[in-house]
Design an enzyme around this catalytic site. Structure first.
Site: not given
Lengths: 407, 145
Positions: A188, A220-222
Site C-alpha cells: 500500500l 499507493n493507497c495510504v
C-alpha cells in the site's frame, strides 16, 4: 467525443474492466463539480490520455513494455477516472464535490468517472490493491481512446534533448534538475516505474515526457493528503514549471527518480546514488520533492545533505505534520543545509465536513473515519477530520493551493 | 528485533496467521528463526528499548518511523537493530527524534485512532507493519530470508 463532450457507453466500459474473477461487484457513476456527493475511500485518480504515436500509455501495465515519452499524446483534460475500494480498514481518501471539503481537493473541479469496485471474499490486501490499480488504468485507457481522432483545443510542445546537447544550450543559465522521490515502502506504499516496483530500482534518469505518458503509476493507497496519485504524476506541476522557466531563467536538463525505502542502508544507498548522478550530469541546483511523510523525511534530508555537500543547491518541497495548532516540529528530520523549503501545508489542520447527500464508495467507512477521532462525529452528521484525510490536500508536488509562509 | 506487532509474539506463534501469503509466512518463520526477538506490549516500550539498545552500541537497521500512515496511527511497530560496540550517533539521533515525534502526537491525539480499533483493522495494521519490515529485510538479506 462530440466537440468537447465525452460520451461513455457504460456497458461497454464495464465489460472492458470487469472481466476478472477476483471482482465481486463493480459499478460506475459520473459526478460533477458542485454535486452533493462525497467519494471515499479513494484509491487512485487517473487522467484519460491517448497516444497517437510513440508507444502506449502506462508501459509495463496496460501498454507495451516499450519506451514512451515521444510522439503525440492526447489529453482529455477536465476528466478523471477515480477508483474506490476499501483495501484496509483504516484507509482514508475523501473527495467532496461540494462544500468546504471541496476546496481542499483538486478533484472537486474535474468531472469524475468513479469506479466503485468490490472484490471477492478472501482476496488478500495486496491483490485487492493490484485489482483496483489495473481497473483504473484499463478504464482510463478505454476512455482515453475517445481522444484518438478528436481535434485538440490546445497544443503544447515539450522537448527533452540529449544531456550533452541540453547542457551546452542556454549558456549562462543555471543547470537545474529535479529529484523526484517515489514512495516505495511496501504494501500500500508502492509506486511503479515502467511496471517495476520502485523499491527495486537504483536512482535513474527519466525524461519528464515519459512521466507525462504514464511511466510512473501509483500503487499507493495510504496518506490521502500527500500520496501522489497517478493523475499527479501525469500532471506533475514541478515538471510543468521547470519547463516553463527552461531557457528563460534556468536550463532544465534532467529528472532523477529515486525511492523511499524502509531500511537505513537502502536510504543511504539511494541518496548517495542520487547525489552522484546529480553531480555527473552537471547539476548546479535541484528541486527535491518528497512523497509521504514519517521515515521518508529521512530520505528527503539525506538527499538534501548529500547534494549540498557536492555543491548542488537544493530546494525541498514537502508538507508538514506540525500538530493541529501548527506549533510542533514539522518534519521528523532536519539539517542546516535544508535552508530553502517550500511547504505545501500542515496536514494536521482540522476541518469540519458537513454531511453530503450521497456517498459513493463505502458508507460504513464514513463512520470509521469519524470514529477515528474521538468526539469528531457531530450530532448533525458532520465530521471533523484532519485535512490529511482529503485526497491531494497537501500534495507535495504542489498540485494544490495550500502553503505556509514564514514571516 | 523489537516489536509490539502480535505477528511476532511467541504466544501467537501457533495461531493461524490471517492475511499472509505463503511467501510471507515463510519469511515470518525465518525472521523468527534468524533474529533475537524482543516482543513488547506497548509501542512506547519498542521505542524506549530501541534507544537503550542504541546506547549499548546497537545500530538501527530500519527506520523507527512508520511509512506514510498518520504518525503513530499504526499501533504496531517493528524495529530492526544490529549489535555493535561503539555508540552510533546517527542511530541515536534517529531514535531520539522518533521518540520526540511520538511524544508530540501522543500528547496531542492520545492515540485516539488506535484505541477503538476493530479486530480486522488491527489485523490490517499488523500486516502493514510486517510488510514494511518484509520489504526492508528482503532488500537487505535477499534470498537468505
Amino acid at each position: 467525443m462530440e466537440d468537447r463532450t465525452l460520451f461513455i457507453n457504460k456497458d461497454k466500459l464495464l465489460a472492458k474492466i470487469k472481466d476478472d474473477h477476483r471482482i465481486a461487484d463493480i459499478d460506475l457513476e459520473i459526478v460533477r463539480p458542485g454535486d452533493d456527493v462525497r467519494i471515499m475511500p479513494v484509491k487512485d485518480v487517473i487522467e484519460p490520455r491517448f497516444k497517437n504515436s510513440g508507444g502506449d500509455m502506462f508501459p509495463g501495465f496496460t501498454g507495451d513494455d516499450d519506451m514512451v515519452g515521444s510522439g503525440i499524446t492526447k489529453v482529455l483534460a477536465g476528466t478523471a477516472v477515480v477508483t474506490t475500494g476499501e483495501v484496509v480498514g483504516f484507509q482514508e481518501g475523501i473527495i467532496d464535490m461540494s462544500g468546504p471539503g471541496a476546496e481542499y481537493t483538486p478533484f472537486s473541479k474535474t468531472i469524475n468517472i468513479v469506479i466503485n469496485c468490490e472484490v471477492s471474499q478472501g482476496i488478500k490486501q495486496h491483490i485487492h490493491e493490484e485489482v483496483l490499480r489495473l481497473i483504473g488504468l484499463t478504464a482510463a485507457n478505454y476512455i482515453g481512446e475517445a481522444a484518438k481522432d478528436a481535434k485538440a483545443h490546445e497544443t503544447r510542445i515539450y522537448e527533452h534533448k540529449p544531456l550533452l546537447e541540453a547542457c551546452s544550450l542556454n549558456g549562462g543559465l543555471p543547470i537545474v534538475g529535479y529529484i523526484y522521490m517515489l514512495q516505495s515502502q511496501g504494501l500500500l506504499h508502492d509506486t511503479y516505474v515502467y511496471g517495476v516496483d520502485a523499491k527495486e530500482i537504483l536512482p535513474t534518469l527519466i525524461s519528464p515526457t515519459e512521466v507525462m505518458d504514464g511511466a510512473i503509476v501509483s500503487g499507493n493507497c495510504v496518506s490521502a493528503c500527500d500520496k501522489n496519485t497517478t493523475y499527479f504524476h501525469q500532471n506533475n506541476p514541478i515538471i510543468e514549471e521547470l519547463y516553463e522557466k527552461h531557457g528563460k531563467e534556468i536550463n532544465f536538463v534532467g529528472t532523477i527518480i529515486t525511492n523511499e525505502n524502509v531500511t537505513l542502508a537502502d536510504k543511504e544507498r539511494s541518496s548517495s546514488f542520487t547525489a552522484r548522478l546529480a553531480e555527473k550530469i552537471g547539476l548546479e541546483a535541484a528541486i527535491i520533492s518528497e512523497e509521504g511523510f514519517g521515515n521518508p523525511d529521512a530520505d528527503l534530508i539525506m538527499n538534501c545533505k548529500k547534494l549540498e555537500n557536492r555543491g548542488i543547491k537544493t530546494v525541498l518541497i514537502t508538507d508538514e505534520f506540525a500538530g493541529r495548532d501548527g506549533a510542533s516540529q514539522s518534519l521528523a528530520d532536519s539539517t542546516p543545509e535544508a535552508d530553502a523549503v517550500v511547504s505545501t501545508g500542515n496536514a494536521n489542520e482540522t476541518i469540519i465536513l458537513p454531511p453530503l447527500e450521497k456517498v459513493i464508495g463505502n458508507d460504513e467507512h464514513a463512520d470509521n473515519i469519524a470514529g477515528g477521532f474521538a468526539g469528531s462525529l457531530k450530532e448533525d452528521g458532520s465530521i471533523e477530520v484532519e485535512i490529511q484525510a482529503i485526497i491531494g490536500a497537501t500534495n507535495e508536488l504542489g498540485f494544490n493551493k495550500l502553503t505556509a509562509r514564514g514571516y | 528485533m523489537l516489536s509490539n506487532n502480535p505477528l511476532f509474539s511467541t504466544q501467537e506463534k501457533q495461531n493461524k496467521v490471517i492475511g499472509l501469503s505463503k511467501e510471507k509466512t515463510s519469511v515470518l518463520e525465518k525472521i523468527r528463526a534468524t533474529f533475537v526477538l524482543k516482543h513488547c506490549q506497548e509501542l512506547e516500550d519498542v521505542l524506549l528499548l530501541t534507544r537503550d539498545q542504541v546506547h549499548q552500541g546497537g545500530r538501527l537497521i530500519t527506520h523507527p518511523l512508520a511509512g506514510s500512515l498518520k504518525p503513530w496511527e499504526n499501533p504496531y511497530r517493528t524495529i530492526g537493530i544490529r549489535s555493535g560496540s561503539d555508540l552510533d550517533f546517527a542511530s541515536l539521533e534517529i531514535i531520539e527524534s522518533a521518540i520526540k515525534k511520538y511524544e508530540q502526537f501522543f500528547s496531542q491525539q492520545k492515540l485516539n485512532s488506535s484505541q477503538n480499533l476493530t479486530p480486522e483493522t488491527r489485523r490490517d495494521f499488523s500486516l502493514i507493519d510486517f510488510s514494511l519490515i518484509y520489504a526492508g529485510f528482503k532488500n537487505c538479506y535477499g534470498s537468505d530470508l
